[in-house]
Design an enzyme around this catalytic site. Structure first.
Site, PDB file in Angstrom:
ATOM      1  N   LYS A 126      27.908  24.441 -10.191  1.00  0.00           N
ATOM      2  CA  LYS A 126      29.030  23.783 -10.871  1.00  0.00           C
ATOM      3  C   LYS A 126      28.816  23.807 -12.388  1.00  0.00           C
ATOM      4  CE  LYS A 126      27.927  20.105  -8.699  1.00  0.00           C
ATOM      5  NZ  LYS A 126      27.758  18.769  -8.090  1.00  0.00           N
TER       6      LYS A 126
ATOM      7  N   THR B  27      34.022  10.948 -16.441  1.00  0.00           N
ATOM      8  CA  THR B  27      33.714  11.936 -15.399  1.00  0.00           C
ATOM      9  C   THR B  27      32.662  11.398 -14.422  1.00  0.00           C
ATOM     10  OG1 THR B  27      32.060  12.920 -16.862  1.00  0.00           O
ATOM     11  CG2 THR B  27      34.259  13.946 -16.844  1.00  0.00           C
TER      12      THR B  27
ATOM     13  N   GLY C 238      31.098  10.539 -11.232  1.00  0.00           N
ATOM     14  CA  GLY C 238      31.366  10.836  -9.825  1.00  0.00           C
ATOM     15  C   GLY C 238      32.067  12.161  -9.553  1.00  0.00           C
ATOM     16  N   THR C 239      32.142  13.037 -10.548  1.00  0.00           N
ATOM     17  CA  THR C 239      32.850  14.315 -10.316  1.00  0.00           C
ATOM     18  C   THR C 239      32.174  15.157  -9.226  1.00  0.00           C
ATOM     19  OG1 THR C 239      31.644  15.204 -12.204  1.00  0.00           O
ATOM     20  CG2 THR C 239      33.928  14.554 -12.587  1.00  0.00           C
ATOM     21  N   GLY C 240      30.832  15.165  -9.231  1.00  0.00           N
ATOM     22  CA  GLY C 240      30.116  15.983  -8.243  1.00  0.00           C
ATOM     23  C   GLY C 240      30.298  15.448  -6.827  1.00  0.00           C
ATOM     24  N   CYS C 241      30.235  14.125  -6.679  1.00  0.00           N
ATOM     25  CA  CYS C 241      30.454  13.501  -5.359  1.00  0.00           C
ATOM     26  C   CYS C 241      31.868  13.811  -4.874  1.00  0.00           C
ATOM     27  CB  CYS C 241      30.299  11.986  -5.458  1.00  0.00           C
ATOM     28  SG  CYS C 241      28.687  11.458  -6.021  1.00  0.00           S
TER      29      CYS C 241
HETATM   30  N1  ADP Z   1      35.356  17.797 -18.498  1.00  0.00           N
HETATM   31  C1  ADP Z   1      35.672  18.498 -17.392  1.00  0.00           C
HETATM   32  N2  ADP Z   1      36.857  19.176 -17.334  1.00  0.00           N
HETATM   33  C2  ADP Z   1      37.194  19.871 -16.227  1.00  0.00           C
HETATM   34  N3  ADP Z   1      36.413  19.969 -15.144  1.00  0.00           N
HETATM   35  C3  ADP Z   1      35.209  19.341 -15.156  1.00  0.00           C
HETATM   36  C4  ADP Z   1      34.772  18.568 -16.276  1.00  0.00           C
HETATM   37  N4  ADP Z   1      33.538  18.043 -15.986  1.00  0.00           N
HETATM   38  C5  ADP Z   1      33.240  18.452 -14.754  1.00  0.00           C
HETATM   39  N5  ADP Z   1      34.216  19.254 -14.244  1.00  0.00           N
HETATM   40  C6  ADP Z   1      34.266  19.859 -12.923  1.00  0.00           C
HETATM   41  O1  ADP Z   1      33.894  18.826 -11.993  1.00  0.00           O
HETATM   42  C7  ADP Z   1      33.151  19.373 -10.921  1.00  0.00           C
HETATM   43  C8  ADP Z   1      31.789  18.690 -10.840  1.00  0.00           C
HETATM   44  O2  ADP Z   1      30.946  19.325 -11.750  1.00  0.00           O
HETATM   45  P1  ADP Z   1      29.734  18.667 -12.520  1.00  0.00           P
HETATM   46  O3  ADP Z   1      30.267  17.617 -13.447  1.00  0.00           O
HETATM   47  O4  ADP Z   1      28.965  19.785 -13.123  1.00  0.00           O
HETATM   48  O5  ADP Z   1      28.930  17.971 -11.348  1.00  0.00           O
HETATM   49  P2  ADP Z   1      27.993  16.686 -11.335  1.00  0.00           P
HETATM   50  O6  ADP Z   1      28.906  15.490 -11.295  1.00  0.00           O
HETATM   51  O7  ADP Z   1      27.204  16.874 -10.078  1.00  0.00           O
HETATM   52  O8  ADP Z   1      27.185  16.718 -12.593  1.00  0.00           O
HETATM   53  C9  ADP Z   1      33.092  20.884 -11.198  1.00  0.00           C
HETATM   54  O9  ADP Z   1      34.168  21.517 -10.547  1.00  0.00           O
HETATM   55  C10 ADP Z   1      33.239  20.963 -12.705  1.00  0.00           C
HETATM   56  O10 ADP Z   1      33.708  22.220 -13.144  1.00  0.00           O
HETATM   57  C1  LIG Z   2      24.887   6.434  -5.456  1.00  0.00           C
HETATM   58  C2  LIG Z   2      25.161   7.586  -6.359  1.00  0.00           C
HETATM   59  N1  LIG Z   2      25.197   8.827  -5.852  1.00  0.00           N
HETATM   60  C3  LIG Z   2      25.435   9.879  -6.671  1.00  0.00           C
HETATM   61  C4  LIG Z   2      25.635   9.696  -8.027  1.00  0.00           C
HETATM   62  C5  LIG Z   2      25.858  10.852  -8.928  1.00  0.00           C
HETATM   63  O1  LIG Z   2      27.115  11.288  -8.710  1.00  0.00           O
HETATM   64  P1  LIG Z   2      27.829  12.494  -9.470  1.00  0.00           P
HETATM   65  O2  LIG Z   2      29.036  12.827  -8.721  1.00  0.00           O
HETATM   66  O3  LIG Z   2      26.855  13.564  -9.746  1.00  0.00           O
HETATM   67  O4  LIG Z   2      28.338  11.825 -10.768  1.00  0.00           O
HETATM   68  P2  LIG Z   2      27.626  11.203 -12.003  1.00  0.00           P
HETATM   69  O5  LIG Z   2      27.075   9.878 -11.669  1.00  0.00           O
HETATM   70  O6  LIG Z   2      26.598  12.222 -12.381  1.00  0.00           O
HETATM   71  O7  LIG Z   2      28.743  11.084 -12.928  1.00  0.00           O
HETATM   72  C6  LIG Z   2      25.604   8.388  -8.510  1.00  0.00           C
HETATM   73  N2  LIG Z   2      25.814   8.128  -9.815  1.00  0.00           N
HETATM   74  N3  LIG Z   2      25.353   7.348  -7.662  1.00  0.00           N
END
Ligand code: ADP
Ligand SMILES: Cc1ncc(COP(=O)(O)OP(=O)(O)O)c(N)n1
Length: 267
Positions: free
Chosen positions: A173, A204, A206-209
């Site tokens: 990602k 952003t 929780g985007t990954g979850c």
């Molecule tokens: N600012 C943003 N604008 C558009 N898409 C985003 C943005 N930040 C994250 N994404 C998208 O959200 C999803 C989660 O990615 P990411 O943020 O890298 O994961 P994580 O939450 O695990 O760090 C991916 O599809 C990424 O391309």
């Molecule tokens: C309980 C818990 N699980 C996972 C995360 C991390 O989630 P993620 O979607 O990667 O988003 P960010 O927290 O990195 O924004 C979490 N914070 N808590």
């Protein structure tokens, strides 16, 4: 109704973890269930403390799901210790569910660690090979591969290297990438690229979850891997576009914006 299980940590502030997973699954019209692995006292700014559920209780929660309702897809999120990892892997190996999406959660957005750094070897040897899809962000892919990832070609190389470690498909990602939000899928045969314009927001959390739960829901609903990721990416982009200005740090995404817009909610 298709059945989707999240095995993850609880985020009391509601933007990530089990809470984001259940909201996402519900927005996709699947029946959401949860196995809680850790309770995390966290909010949009910081992680205050983590308490892990015992391995025995993790196993019992999984038995409760599989002796009764069962699943069409599973999303695995935060697994903080080797003990939690082994308990989850043992039961996934015993029940062999279809469509396992594993998000190798290591840090929250604010940089707080959610996986004990000494767990990475156990994660790679015991958990990673169970994944139909592994969804690392760039720092997680760097940690798993030992590579520096700065370009799309680096993301492709990392996806190939992770695939060789034993999972069936890999989505690297690009939320942490500079420039467009580009994600790279290697499905075991072909690369697929999913790119959207970067949305300029701090909200952003929780985007990954959200993305991994959307993909698991789409797989449960019968999509191919590439189609499940394409729809998941559209969903998370919508949720970020309409993210909520809540809390003092990185606010949560808006899981139900589309449902509200389409008038499915009556207030
Ligand atoms: N600012 C943003 N604008 C558009 N898409 C985003 C943005 N930040 C994250 N994404 C998208 O959200 C999803 C989660 O990615 P990411 O943020 O890298 O994961 P994580 O939450 O695990 O760090 C991916 O599809 C990424 O391309
Ligand atoms: C309980 C818990 N699980 C996972 C995360 C991390 O989630 P993620 O979607 O990667 O988003 P960010 O927290 O990195 O924004 C979490 N914070 N808590």
């Amino acid at each position: 109704m298709k059945r989707v299980l999240t095995i993850a940590g609880s985020d009391c502030s509601g933007g990530a973890g089990i809470q984001a997973d259940i909201k996402t699954m519900s927005a996709h019209g699947v029946f959401a269930m949860s196995v809680i692995v850790s309770v995390v006292a966290e909010n949009t700014s910081r992680v205050i403390d983590i308490q892990d559920v015992t391995p025995d209780m993790i196993e019992k929660q999984m038995d409760a799901i599989y002796e009764d309702i069962g699943t069409d897809a599973v999303k695995v999120g935060m697994l903080s210790t080797p003990q939690c990892m082994r308990a989850v892997a043992k039961k996934l190996t015993e029940y062999r569910p279809e469509n396992i999406v594993i998000d190798p959660v290591m840090y929250a957005k604010n940089g707080c660690p959610l996986m004990d750094p000494r767990s990475i070897d156990t994660f790679k040897s015991v958990v990673l090979p169970l994944a139909d899809l592994l969804t690392p962000n760039i720092p997680e892919a760097e940690e798993i591969t030992g590579m520096k990832i700065e370009t799309i070609d680096d993301m492709k190389a990392a996806a190939l290297k992770i695939h060789e470690m034993g999972c069936r498909a890999v989505l690297v990602k690009g939320g942490h990438y500079i420039g467009d939000a580009s994600d790279v899928l290697f499905d075991g045969e072909t690369f697929h690229f999913f790119t959207t314009k970067r949305i300029h927001t701090k909200n952003t959390h929780g985007t990954g979850c959200t993305l991994s739960s959307a993909i698991a829901s789409n797989l449960a609903n019968g999509c191919t891997m590439a189609e499940a990721v394409r729809r998941g990416k559209n969903y998370v982009t919508m949720a970020i576009e309409h993210a909520l200005e809540l809390g003092k740090g990185c606010g949560p995404t808006n899981h139900f914006y589309d449902l509200y817009q389409n008038g499915l909610k009556t207030l």
